[in-house]
Design an enzyme around this catalytic site. Structure first.
Site, mmCIF file in Angstrom:
data_model
loop_
_atom_site.group_PDB
_atom_site.id
_atom_site.type_symbol
_atom_site.label_atom_id
_atom_site.label_comp_id
_atom_site.label_asym_id
_atom_site.label_seq_id
_atom_site.Cartn_x
_atom_site.Cartn_y
_atom_site.Cartn_z
ATOM 1 N N HIS A 187 0.834 -1.218 0.000
ATOM 2 C CA HIS A 187 0.000 0.000 0.000
ATOM 3 C C HIS A 187 0.867 1.266 0.000
ATOM 4 O O HIS A 187 0.428 2.328 0.455
ATOM 5 C CB HIS A 187 -0.957 0.026 1.200
ATOM 6 C CG HIS A 187 -1.763 -1.218 1.355
ATOM 7 N ND1 HIS A 187 -2.915 -1.459 0.649
ATOM 8 C CD2 HIS A 187 -1.564 -2.314 2.141
ATOM 9 C CE1 HIS A 187 -3.407 -2.641 0.982
ATOM 10 N NE2 HIS A 187 -2.604 -3.184 1.876
ATOM 11 N N SER A 191 15.131 20.549 -16.447
ATOM 12 C CA SER A 191 13.938 21.372 -16.609
ATOM 13 C C SER A 191 14.293 22.620 -17.393
ATOM 14 O O SER A 191 15.377 23.179 -17.232
ATOM 15 C CB SER A 191 13.391 21.764 -15.231
ATOM 16 O OG SER A 191 12.469 22.823 -15.339
ATOM 17 N N GLU A 246 10.110 7.453 -16.806
ATOM 18 C CA GLU A 246 8.760 7.977 -17.008
ATOM 19 C C GLU A 246 8.233 7.615 -18.394
ATOM 20 O O GLU A 246 7.051 7.265 -18.558
ATOM 21 C CB GLU A 246 8.759 9.488 -16.809
ATOM 22 C CG GLU A 246 8.958 9.896 -15.349
ATOM 23 C CD GLU A 246 9.075 11.398 -15.165
ATOM 24 O OE1 GLU A 246 9.062 12.132 -16.174
ATOM 25 O OE2 GLU A 246 9.184 11.842 -14.005
ATOM 26 N N LYS A 291 16.665 20.858 -11.342
ATOM 27 C CA LYS A 291 15.940 19.608 -11.580
ATOM 28 C C LYS A 291 16.786 18.566 -12.318
ATOM 29 O O LYS A 291 17.570 18.865 -13.194
ATOM 30 C CB LYS A 291 14.666 19.872 -12.385
ATOM 31 C CG LYS A 291 13.595 20.654 -11.650
ATOM 32 C CD LYS A 291 13.044 19.904 -10.460
ATOM 33 C CE LYS A 291 12.330 18.620 -10.826
ATOM 34 N NZ LYS A 291 11.150 18.839 -11.683
#
Length: 469
Positions: free
Chosen positions: A162, A289, A302, A295
């Protein structure tokens, strides 16, 4: 006999007064995507030519000139010198037309063959090769996972259920879970390949041919044999030209493979975040970024996660394409290739990139250790301690739950509670109760087959190194 009108493509007989309208030709062409079948189309045509020679349709000289012509066309295509003509609709007619231009005997090559069984053959040959290559790439990804696991065999992390901390596991055990998933993917792909590896040539457009062709010879020449050397032929001409089950099956196996990639990627994305900080992915496999200079984004992971959507979508598209088709071949089936090609391209590229990224990923052992030493991860071990004292597990579960509540109320980690505090909950606790929180000892006890115990993880690592060597 009069020649066909100049505007008429080779595939249109004298039944037609002329060629298709320009917009029809553009709408129906498939050469823009099926040209990638060229190598398999040539191989299939060479085998078919050999068979035509064996039954007397071609002379020895005609066979030689056809094979040489096909070989020369293949070299031109490989070198980028071949000009594809959309007016000729597809890869089959482009190659046949060029062959006939170079070698007059090429006009005999389509004897006892339809584009219906020809394309079924080409796609099966192509997919057979794709599966073999993909299996090798999956094995390389498995090796990357095993290598990263082996290099960090002593690293412990929290296991999660979970997305909440549950029990301690070795990082290697977590990574090997994906190796197991990928192995099942390999098994499915091998099984799928056995149904891909069936020769449909000789089925004609729908009803075979009256000519005495030798289907077994063509199948043998093209390697359509099983592990025992038995020739694999389709057994129903109508099914053979309309069957795309093998493509659906591959896309289904690929969709599940993509789902596994997505789950692995999600773990890597979480682990690379500042909140976890378990791993550091090399700069070459991350992006920045356009606005925020600090970043470092895990874009490879992804995209791997994102590509699962298109692979699943391709499977649904194929199933939807087939669900309403009457027997046998229908032009709708032209739409199968882009979905099939895209699936193979997506999963193969993702497999390669994930393997490369993992080879350039470092483990932050300090962060992993800090997370794994959380004594709450061993709450179940404390319940097991009570079970060893003779307490029923369900009662032990409630007792330890009460101990956890005491720790939360007093703001103490479980391993810092006193014996008095433990016994205030239940007198079964003795002085040795706190020894449960020795993480090294706790991991040493988990040595059932498949458990994340110290010895068992080493055993599994050794097994996979051997299997993948």
């Amino acid at each position: 006999m009069k020649n066909a009108p100049a505007a008429s493509p080779v595939s249109r007989s004298h039944r037609f007064a002329g060629g298709p309208a320009a917009d029809v030709a553009q709408f129906t062409e498939s050469i823009s995507f099926d040209h990638r079948l060229w190598r398999h189309d040539i191989i299939g045509s060479m085998a078919h030519a050999e068979m035509l020679y064996r039954i007397g349709v071609l002379t020895k000289k005609e066979l030689r000139t056809i094979v040489r012509g096909l070989d020369a066309i293949g070299k031109d295509i490989a070198a980028g010198k071949f000009k594809w003509n959309s007016a000729l609709e597809d890869v089959h007619m482009n190659i046949e037309s060029e062959l006939t231009r170079r070698v007059p005997a090429g006009a005999k090559l389509h004897t006892a063959r339809s584009r219906n069984d020809q394309v079924a053959l080409d796609v099966r040959l192509w997919l057979r090769d794709e599966i073999s290559s993909l299996l090798g790439e999956i094995a390389n990804l498995q090796r990357a996972l095993v290598s990263l696991a082996g290099q960090n065999a002593d690293v412990l992390i929290p296991g999660y259920t979970h997305l909440q901390r549950a029990q301690p596991v070795y990082l290697a055990h977590h990574l090997l879970a994906y190796v197991e998933m990928l192995e099942r993917d390999c098994e499915r792909l091998w099984d799928c390949r056995s149904r891909v590896n069936v020769c449909p040539l000789g089925s004609g457009a729908i009803a075979g041919t009256t000519l005495p062709i030798k289907r077994e010879l063509v199948a043998k020449l093209l390697g359509f044999v099983d592990a025992a050397g038995k020739i694999q032929l389709t057994q129903n001409s109508m099914d053979a030209v309309s069957d795309r089950d093998f493509a659906v099956e591959f896309c289904a196996a690929a969709a599940l493979l993509a789902v596994h990639f997505s789950r692995l990627s999600e773990d890597l994305i979480l682990w690379s975040s500042a909140e976890f900080n378990f791993i550091k992915i090399a700069d070459a496999y991350t992006t920045g970024s356009s606005l925020m200079p600090q970043k470092k984004n895990p874009d490879i992971a992804e995209l791997a996660r994102g590509k699962s959507a298109r692979v699943i979508g391709n499977l649904v598209s194929l199933l939807t394409l087939l669900k309403g088709l009457p027997m046998t071949y229908n032009r709708d089936l032209q739409e199968d290739k882009e979905r099939l090609f895209d699936t193979a391209d997506a999963v193969r590229a993702t497999t390669r990139l994930l393997a490369a990224m993992l080879k350039h990923t470092a483990i932050n052992k300090a962060a992993c250790h800090a997370a794994a030493k959380d004594p709450a991860l061993l709450a179940t071990d404390l319940a097991d301690y009570l079970v060893r004292k003779g307490m029923p597990f369900r009662q032990a579960h409630h007792v330890v739950g009460a101990v956890v509540a005491v720790g939360e109320k007093t703001s103490k980690p479980l391993n810092e509670l006193t014996l008095a505090e433990l016994q205030a909950v239940d007198k079964t606790f003795s002085r040795d109760a706190l020894s449960v929180f020795n993480l090294k000892t706790a991991m040493a006890k988990r040595n059932l087959t498949g458990a994340p115990g110290t010895k068992e993880v080493q055993k599994q690592l050794a097994r996979w190194r051997k299997n993948l060597s």
